[in-house]
Design a protein around this motif. Structure first.
Motif, PDB file in Angstrom:
ATOM      1  N   GLN A  19       0.833  -1.202   0.000  1.00  0.00           N
ATOM      2  CA  GLN A  19       0.000   0.000   0.000  1.00  0.00           C
ATOM      3  C   GLN A  19       0.864   1.247   0.000  1.00  0.00           C
ATOM      4  O   GLN A  19       0.550   2.226  -0.681  1.00  0.00           O
ATOM      5  CB  GLN A  19      -0.940   0.000   1.208  1.00  0.00           C
ATOM      6  CG  GLN A  19      -1.804   1.261   1.269  1.00  0.00           C
ATOM      7  CD  GLN A  19      -3.061   1.105   2.091  1.00  0.00           C
ATOM      8  OE1 GLN A  19      -3.610   0.022   2.191  1.00  0.00           O
ATOM      9  NE2 GLN A  19      -3.518   2.196   2.675  1.00  0.00           N
ATOM     10  N   GLU A  23       0.682   4.240  -2.721  1.00  0.00           N
ATOM     11  CA  GLU A  23       0.463   5.638  -2.352  1.00  0.00           C
ATOM     12  C   GLU A  23       1.572   6.525  -2.891  1.00  0.00           C
ATOM     13  O   GLU A  23       1.321   7.652  -3.337  1.00  0.00           O
ATOM     14  CB  GLU A  23       0.351   5.757  -0.831  1.00  0.00           C
ATOM     15  CG  GLU A  23      -0.929   5.142  -0.273  1.00  0.00           C
ATOM     16  CD  GLU A  23      -1.010   5.214   1.247  1.00  0.00           C
ATOM     17  OE1 GLU A  23      -0.173   5.924   1.859  1.00  0.00           O
ATOM     18  OE2 GLU A  23      -1.895   4.556   1.822  1.00  0.00           O
ATOM     19  N   GLU A  24       2.796   6.034  -2.885  1.00  0.00           N
ATOM     20  CA  GLU A  24       3.908   6.819  -3.416  1.00  0.00           C
ATOM     21  C   GLU A  24       3.768   7.014  -4.919  1.00  0.00           C
ATOM     22  O   GLU A  24       4.124   8.066  -5.458  1.00  0.00           O
ATOM     23  CB  GLU A  24       5.241   6.131  -3.098  1.00  0.00           C
ATOM     24  CG  GLU A  24       6.465   6.955  -3.475  1.00  0.00           C
ATOM     25  CD  GLU A  24       6.489   8.336  -2.810  1.00  0.00           C
ATOM     26  OE1 GLU A  24       6.974   9.288  -3.471  1.00  0.00           O
ATOM     27  OE2 GLU A  24       6.011   8.473  -1.661  1.00  0.00           O
ATOM     28  N   ARG A  27       1.504   9.879  -5.428  1.00  0.00           N
ATOM     29  CA  ARG A  27       2.231  11.147  -5.199  1.00  0.00           C
ATOM     30  C   ARG A  27       3.072  11.511  -6.424  1.00  0.00           C
ATOM     31  O   ARG A  27       3.143  12.686  -6.809  1.00  0.00           O
ATOM     32  CB  ARG A  27       3.125  11.031  -3.965  1.00  0.00           C
ATOM     33  CG  ARG A  27       2.371  10.914  -2.656  1.00  0.00           C
ATOM     34  CD  ARG A  27       3.301  10.994  -1.446  1.00  0.00           C
ATOM     35  NE  ARG A  27       2.573  10.681  -0.241  1.00  0.00           N
ATOM     36  CZ  ARG A  27       2.506   9.457   0.294  1.00  0.00           C
ATOM     37  NH1 ARG A  27       3.160   8.446  -0.279  1.00  0.00           N
ATOM     38  NH2 ARG A  27       1.794   9.237   1.374  1.00  0.00           N
ATOM     39  N   ASP A  44      -3.885  13.855   1.954  1.00  0.00           N
ATOM     40  CA  ASP A  44      -4.454  12.508   2.134  1.00  0.00           C
ATOM     41  C   ASP A  44      -4.939  11.877   0.821  1.00  0.00           C
ATOM     42  O   ASP A  44      -5.505  10.785   0.830  1.00  0.00           O
ATOM     43  CB  ASP A  44      -5.622  12.562   3.125  1.00  0.00           C
ATOM     44  CG  ASP A  44      -5.160  12.875   4.535  1.00  0.00           C
ATOM     45  OD1 ASP A  44      -4.048  12.436   4.891  1.00  0.00           O
ATOM     46  OD2 ASP A  44      -5.901  13.555   5.275  1.00  0.00           O
ATOM     47  N   PRO A  46      -3.315  10.461  -1.775  1.00  0.00           N
ATOM     48  CA  PRO A  46      -2.771   9.132  -2.116  1.00  0.00           C
ATOM     49  C   PRO A  46      -3.458   7.996  -1.367  1.00  0.00           C
ATOM     50  O   PRO A  46      -3.776   6.956  -1.963  1.00  0.00           O
ATOM     51  CB  PRO A  46      -1.289   9.250  -1.734  1.00  0.00           C
ATOM     52  CG  PRO A  46      -0.994  10.704  -1.897  1.00  0.00           C
ATOM     53  CD  PRO A  46      -2.226  11.404  -1.417  1.00  0.00           C
ATOM     54  N   LYS A  47      -3.712   8.196  -0.101  1.00  0.00           N
ATOM     55  CA  LYS A  47      -4.380   7.165   0.680  1.00  0.00           C
ATOM     56  C   LYS A  47      -5.808   6.966   0.186  1.00  0.00           C
ATOM     57  O   LYS A  47      -6.285   5.826   0.064  1.00  0.00           O
ATOM     58  CB  LYS A  47      -4.394   7.554   2.166  1.00  0.00           C
ATOM     59  CG  LYS A  47      -4.975   6.498   3.088  1.00  0.00           C
ATOM     60  CD  LYS A  47      -4.918   6.950   4.545  1.00  0.00           C
ATOM     61  CE  LYS A  47      -3.483   7.134   4.995  1.00  0.00           C
ATOM     62  NZ  LYS A  47      -3.388   7.477   6.436  1.00  0.00           N
ATOM     63  N   ARG A  48      -6.495   8.054  -0.138  1.00  0.00           N
ATOM     64  CA  ARG A  48      -7.868   7.950  -0.627  1.00  0.00           C
ATOM     65  C   ARG A  48      -7.917   7.255  -1.986  1.00  0.00           C
ATOM     66  O   ARG A  48      -8.813   6.444  -2.261  1.00  0.00           O
ATOM     67  CB  ARG A  48      -8.501   9.340  -0.743  1.00  0.00           C
ATOM     68  CG  ARG A  48      -8.706  10.059   0.583  1.00  0.00           C
ATOM     69  CD  ARG A  48      -9.570  11.300   0.375  1.00  0.00           C
ATOM     70  NE  ARG A  48      -9.618  12.136   1.559  1.00  0.00           N
ATOM     71  CZ  ARG A  48      -8.911  13.260   1.707  1.00  0.00           C
ATOM     72  NH1 ARG A  48      -8.098  13.666   0.743  1.00  0.00           N
ATOM     73  NH2 ARG A  48      -9.023  13.972   2.800  1.00  0.00           N
ATOM     74  N   VAL A  50      -5.790   5.067  -3.285  1.00  0.00           N
ATOM     75  CA  VAL A  50      -5.505   3.640  -3.141  1.00  0.00           C
ATOM     76  C   VAL A  50      -6.720   2.908  -2.570  1.00  0.00           C
ATOM     77  O   VAL A  50      -7.074   1.812  -3.022  1.00  0.00           O
ATOM     78  CB  VAL A  50      -4.264   3.424  -2.257  1.00  0.00           C
ATOM     79  CG1 VAL A  50      -4.081   1.951  -1.914  1.00  0.00           C
ATOM     80  CG2 VAL A  50      -3.020   3.944  -2.973  1.00  0.00           C
ATOM     81  N   LYS A  51      -7.383   3.521  -1.589  1.00  0.00           N
ATOM     82  CA  LYS A  51      -8.586   2.915  -1.024  1.00  0.00           C
ATOM     83  C   LYS A  51      -9.686   2.819  -2.088  1.00  0.00           C
ATOM     84  O   LYS A  51     -10.373   1.796  -2.197  1.00  0.00           O
ATOM     85  CB  LYS A  51      -9.086   3.743   0.161  1.00  0.00           C
ATOM     86  CG  LYS A  51     -10.321   3.162   0.835  1.00  0.00           C
ATOM     87  CD  LYS A  51     -10.753   4.012   2.028  1.00  0.00           C
ATOM     88  CE  LYS A  51     -11.991   3.432   2.693  1.00  0.00           C
ATOM     89  NZ  LYS A  51     -12.446   4.273   3.848  1.00  0.00           N
TER      90      LYS A  51
END
Length: 204
Positions: A19, A23-24, A27, A44, A46-48, A50-51
């Motif tokens: 993960q 995320e990277e 970015r 936030d 990248p996290k969103r 990926v999710k």
């Protein structure tokens, strides 16, 4: 993981990134388009993303074979067309990774057993939640039902709008692509194709 390997031979040689690595990668894309990844609105993201991708492409973690594993034989001799039409779906173009939005129509001619109706919609959803081209998606749905049920024939029509045409390139909004796949009696007997189309358009 077994379902993934079953559906995608050779995929076991392509281990998934973590993960954090995913995320990277987001970015990197954000920097590439020219935005500032440190600003509040993107911290936030990248996290969103990926999710969201985990949900949008959940079809890679699902097995169509398992979904179609149960059939029903108590059909009181019913052997005419079973049609589930206007199944909404979305997918993503494998060339540009932008949405494909449409509806699927799926019919089959039973040969002693039937599927639960929700299973047909689930097959469309599972294949849809993978990177696709519409032609492949249409054939996959038809052949999955054919392989699992062994009916006298399967008919699939998909109508969809491709955002790769609407948002980029030629930029033509509102155009619809129609694809069909026929197997068995639907392929060999023009009369069955006509019945399928007539039922589909609500004239019979």
């Amino acid at each position: 993981m077994d379902a993934i390997v079953k559906s995608f031979p050779g995929k076991e040689d392509q281990p998934r990134p973590t993960q954090a690595e995913a995320e990277e990668a987001v970015r990197t894309l954000l920097r590439w388009v020219g935005d500032d990844i440190t600003r509040e609105g993107l911290v936030d993201t990248p996290k969103r993303v990926v999710k969201a991708y985990k949900e949008l492409f959940s079809g890679y973690d699902q097995s169509v074979e398992d979904e179609l594993g149960r059939t029903f034989e108590e059909v009181a001799g019913y052997d005419d067309i079973v049609l589930v039409k206007d199944i909404p779906f979305f997918s993503h173009c494998e060339h540009h990774m932008v949405p494909i939005i449409g509806k699927a129509h799926v019919a089959y001619l039973p040969d002693g057993k039937v599927l639960g109706l929700s299973k047909i919609a689930r097959v469309v959803e599972i294949f849809g939640r993978r990177l696709q081209i519409q032609e492949t998606l249409t054939a996959q749905v038809a052949h999955a039902i054919d392989d699992a049920l062994h009916p006298r024939g399967v008919a699939v029509m998909i109508e969809a709008e491709h955002m790769c045409m609407a948002m980029r390139g030629i930029q033509k909004q509102g155009s619809t692509t129609v694809t069909t796949t026929f197997t068995g009696a639907f392929k060999s007997d023009p009369h069955e194709q006509v019945r399928f189309m007539t039922m589909l358009r609500g004239r019979g």
